[in-house]
Write a protein that holds these residues in place. Structure first.
Motif, short mmCIF file in Angstrom:
data_model
loop_
_atom_site.label_atom_id
_atom_site.label_comp_id
_atom_site.label_asym_id
_atom_site.label_seq_id
_atom_site.Cartn_x
_atom_site.Cartn_y
_atom_site.Cartn_z
N GLU A 43 42.74 -4.49 -68.83
CA GLU A 43 42.44 -3.07 -68.12
C GLU A 43 42.04 -2.30 -68.42
OE1 GLU A 43 41.67 -4.76 -64.86
OE2 GLU A 43 42.49 -6.00 -65.01
N GLU A 44 42.81 -1.63 -69.83
CA GLU A 44 42.52 -0.12 -70.39
C GLU A 44 41.45 -0.57 -71.18
OE1 GLU A 44 46.79 1.14 -71.52
OE2 GLU A 44 46.23 -0.31 -72.92
N PHE A 45 41.24 -2.12 -71.70
CA PHE A 45 39.90 -2.04 -71.99
C PHE A 45 38.38 -2.18 -71.11
CE2 PHE A 45 36.55 -5.01 -73.27
CZ PHE A 45 35.70 -4.68 -74.32
N ARG A 46 38.76 -2.91 -69.84
CA ARG A 46 38.02 -2.76 -69.13
C ARG A 46 37.54 -0.78 -68.91
NH1 ARG A 46 36.75 -7.11 -66.19
NH2 ARG A 46 38.27 -8.45 -66.16
N VAL A 47 38.62 -0.02 -69.11
CA VAL A 47 37.87 1.35 -68.51
C VAL A 47 37.11 1.81 -69.53
CG1 VAL A 47 39.09 3.73 -68.47
CG2 VAL A 47 39.78 1.65 -67.22
N LEU A 48 37.74 1.64 -70.90
CA LEU A 48 36.49 2.24 -72.09
C LEU A 48 34.98 1.31 -71.34
CD1 LEU A 48 38.98 2.09 -74.88
CD2 LEU A 48 38.48 3.60 -73.41
N ALA A 49 35.06 -0.12 -71.20
CA ALA A 49 33.89 -0.34 -71.48
C ALA A 49 33.47 0.20 -69.72
CB ALA A 49 34.17 -1.91 -71.56
#
Length: 327
Positions: free
Chosen positions: A296-302
């Motif tokens: 979920e943290e990666f989704r934000v960056l992506a």
């Protein structure tokens, strides 16, 4: 003191530093050649005999090395690991990158207080700039990274769907071990290695023996600069882990720009399926400010970088893989 926690053992610094001294001096290699008397050992490695005996005696008391007679030290099963090639020796060697790592821990308190990496406070330059300023240190780091990755796993796609993949760009791929593994497994695929000039300069020693040199190009550059465009897959393996959110987003944005409109950005390593990603990463706090992340943290960056997660799952070797496409 708790019955379950030995605080003295947890806080002991004598053992980790003695271990690093023994590895740095190379005493295990000399013991393997039959040099066991501490005076002769000291002459071989160029140090003070009595001091060396005290270090080895401490380690023998912890189960590393044996002292079958006074001032005579030998290898045992535990210490034979120091004879094996691999990242352990490089990581513990105080004369190379391992010494920088050991010293960087002194900045942990400041890192916790400020939330910022403290490597520069300890050594005068931020981590990556320090490598650039010291070529020997950079070589030691590159070698340790190659050894630490062991045998690369070329299964980097969630569904193993290579039908539309003709060109892979390995972004921050070091000296090329992973890319070489991919190209060997996929004879119809071409590759481009992107990393700093000092690093890609060593890639010939990887690509040549792997038999893939005729299908590889190298792009000696920072991956924060525009990347070679138009490839089908942009691979980021164990790189996001090294960077704070701002820089990680910049890297993903460069990949999104290069991959548009139809390519994929594949992330392997540094991201986990759940909040367990937040565990560990203490060394990254002091070295670079990087950290492990959850999906979920990666989704934000992506999303900030112009990417949408299109697939994710665990690869055959257990690595968590994420595929994203330009939004």
């Amino acid at each position: 003191m708790s019955d379950n926690v030995d605080l003295w053992a947890l806080s002991d610094l004598a053992t980790p530093w003695s271990l690093r001294v023994a590895v740095t001096l190379g005493v295990a290699e000399h013991m393997a050649q039959g040099v066991t008397e501490v005076g002769e050992l000291a002459r071989k490695v160029g140090c003070h005999g009595e001091s060396l005996a005290r270090v080895l005696r401490h380690l023998a008391g912890k189960g590393l090395f044996d002292e079958p007679a006074e001032n005579r030290f030998t290898l045992n099963e535990a210490s034979r690991i120091f004879l094996e090639p691999g990242p352990l020796r490089g990581g513990l060697n105080l004369d190379g990158h391992g010494g920088r790592i050991a010293g960087a821990w002194t900045g942990l308190l400041e890192a916790v207080r400020t939330g910022r990496p403290t490597y520069g406070s300890v050594y005068g330059l931020p981590f990556w700039e320090d490598l650039d300023a010291h070529p020997g240190l950079a070589d030691s780091y590159d070698a340790m990274m190659v050894e630490g990755r062991h045998v690369p796993d070329p299964a980097i796609l969630v569904h193993d769907d290579w039908e539309d993949v003709g060109h892979v760009v390995d972004v921050g791929g070091g000296t090329g071990a992973m890319l070489a593994g991919i190209l060997r497994a996929r004879p119809g695929v071409r590759g481009t290695l992107v990393d700093l000039p000092r690093t890609v300069a060593r890639s010939a020693e990887i690509f040549g023996p792997a038999g893939v040199a005729d299908r590889v190009t190298v792009s000696p550059q920072s991956f924060f600069e525009p990347l070679p465009a138009g490839a089908d897959v942009y691979l980021i393996q164990s790189v996001l882990l090294d960077w704070p959110d701002e820089e990680a987003t910049r890297l993903l944005r460069r990949c999104a720009e290069a991959a548009a409109p139809h390519g994929r950005v594949v992330v392997v390593g540094g991201v986990s399926a759940d909040r367990a990603a937040g565990k560990g990463g203490l060394l990254l706090m002091v070295m670079t400010g990087g950290r492990p992340r959850s999906l979920e943290e990666f989704r934000v960056l992506a999303a900030e970088a112009g990417l949408t997660v299109s697939a994710h799952g665990e690869g055959p070797s257990g690595h968590f893989i994420i595929e994203s496409r330009p939004s």
